[in-house]
Write a protein that holds these residues in place. Structure first.
Motif, PDB file in Angstrom:
ATOM      1  N   UNK A 124       4.654   3.598  59.644  1.00 52.67           N
ATOM      2  CA  UNK A 124       3.898   2.351  59.748  1.00 52.67           C
ATOM      3  C   UNK A 124       4.068   1.802  61.162  1.00 52.67           C
ATOM      4  N   UNK A 125       2.948   1.436  61.767  1.00 47.82           N
ATOM      5  CA  UNK A 125       2.987   0.998  63.165  1.00 47.82           C
ATOM      6  C   UNK A 125       2.624  -0.466  63.350  1.00 47.82           C
ATOM      7  N   UNK A 126       2.160  -1.132  62.300  1.00 51.15           N
ATOM      8  CA  UNK A 126       1.851  -2.552  62.408  1.00 51.15           C
ATOM      9  C   UNK A 126       3.112  -3.389  62.418  1.00 51.15           C
TER      10      UNK A 126
ATOM     11  N   UNK B  20      17.041  -5.887  58.066  1.00 55.21           N
ATOM     12  CA  UNK B  20      15.684  -5.427  57.765  1.00 55.21           C
ATOM     13  C   UNK B  20      14.915  -5.163  59.055  1.00 55.21           C
ATOM     14  N   UNK B  21      15.013  -6.076  60.011  1.00 53.25           N
ATOM     15  CA  UNK B  21      14.325  -5.888  61.286  1.00 53.25           C
ATOM     16  C   UNK B  21      14.738  -4.575  61.939  1.00 53.25           C
ATOM     17  N   UNK B  22      16.007  -4.241  61.858  1.00 56.47           N
ATOM     18  CA  UNK B  22      16.485  -2.995  62.479  1.00 56.47           C
ATOM     19  C   UNK B  22      16.133  -1.775  61.644  1.00 56.47           C
ATOM     20  N   UNK B  23      16.195  -1.902  60.334  1.00 55.72           N
ATOM     21  CA  UNK B  23      15.894  -0.737  59.467  1.00 55.72           C
ATOM     22  C   UNK B  23      14.429  -0.347  59.565  1.00 55.72           C
ATOM     23  N   UNK B  24      13.560  -1.341  59.651  1.00 56.75           N
ATOM     24  CA  UNK B  24      12.133  -1.070  59.815  1.00 56.75           C
ATOM     25  C   UNK B  24      11.819  -1.130  61.309  1.00 56.75           C
ATOM     26  N   UNK B  25      12.440  -0.232  62.057  1.00 55.05           N
ATOM     27  CA  UNK B  25      12.409  -0.311  63.512  1.00 55.05           C
ATOM     28  C   UNK B  25      11.178   0.316  64.129  1.00 55.05           C
ATOM     29  N   UNK B  26      11.091   0.157  65.452  1.00 58.37           N
ATOM     30  CA  UNK B  26      10.020   0.783  66.201  1.00 58.37           C
ATOM     31  C   UNK B  26       8.707   0.049  66.189  1.00 58.37           C
ATOM     32  N   UNK B  27       8.648  -1.124  65.573  1.00 59.02           N
ATOM     33  CA  UNK B  27       7.409  -1.906  65.510  1.00 59.02           C
ATOM     34  C   UNK B  27       7.705  -3.332  65.958  1.00 59.02           C
TER      35      UNK B  27
END
Length: 223
Positions: free
Chosen positions: A6-8, A23-30
């Motif tokens: 997911x890129x959004x 959560x911010x770090x686990x769903x990283x790269x965006x």
């Protein structure tokens, strides 16, 4: 850790230095949007994530105030673009926790405005974009009051049951429409002598794409 499928943007409502940051770090790269009531804490979290190389937008708002929360989410969407993943995970309204016989209407209404009203406001603000794109993820954490209702903790028994019911009907309403709804019920405290925030974030990540619910027991998450 990068979330490559997911890129959004990711939105965290009720962001704090524990679960919100995990959560911010686990769903990283965006890009990540943070909403919290405490402006000092919000600035610190924003700066920390920027130093880690993330694109971050933040806005202060009380999640129990629909007008303020809608405006905050609108500002983040204007800055980051569409929200691909939204996590609603505010701190529980501790001041409302009393014995059943001592719990009044104001206690329950205050709690419900935060955990149910805030959840619904968040969903209504981000869902149209998700449905238009045909994909999205709505993530929720709750305590375990509905699983183990206690007369000593009446408010959590009521508001967690209401929030869990809302999440369940939302999931069923969105079935087949490309938006997954994930819910983690956390039994026991998060932090010292309890679950690591990273364990909660991992549990949300495991459910994020397909949706569903899980219960995180202390023996599973404690370190």
């Amino acid at each position: 850790m990068e979330d490559s499928t997911h890129t959004g943007a990711l939105l965290v409502v009720g962001a704090g230095p524990g679960v919100g940051m995990a959560v911010a770090r686990r769903f990283g790269g965006v890009p990540v949007g943070l909403i919290a009531r405490d402006e000092v804490r919000l600035r610190a979290m924003t700066e920390t994530l920027r130093l880690e190389g993330r694109t971050v937008a933040s806005a202060a708002a009380d999640a129990s105030d629909p007008t303020a929360l809608r405006a905050a989410i609108g500002r983040i969407i204007a800055e980051l673009g569409g929200i691909d993943t939204a996590c609603f995970s505010p701190l529980p309204p501790v001041a409302t926790i009393k014995r059943a016989a001592a719990t009044d209407a104001e206690d329950l209404l205050t709690a419900l405005a935060l955990v149910v009203g805030g959840a619904a406001t968040t969903v209504r603000a981000v869902l149209p974009g998700m449905l238009a794109r045909g994909s999205g993820r709505l993530l929720f954490t709750t305590g375990s009051g509905a699983l183990h209702p206690s007369p000593e903790r009446a408010s959590p028994a009521v508001y967690t049951a209401a929030q869990t019911a809302y999440i369940d009907v939302l999931r069923r309403d969105l079935s087949g429409r490309g938006v997954a709804v994930a819910h983690v019920a956390v039994v026991g405290p998060v932090g010292a002598d309890g679950h690591r925030p990273e364990d909660v974030a991992d549990a949300l990540h495991d459910l994020a794409d397909e949706g569903g619910s899980t219960v995180l027991h202390l023996t599973e998450g404690a370190r």
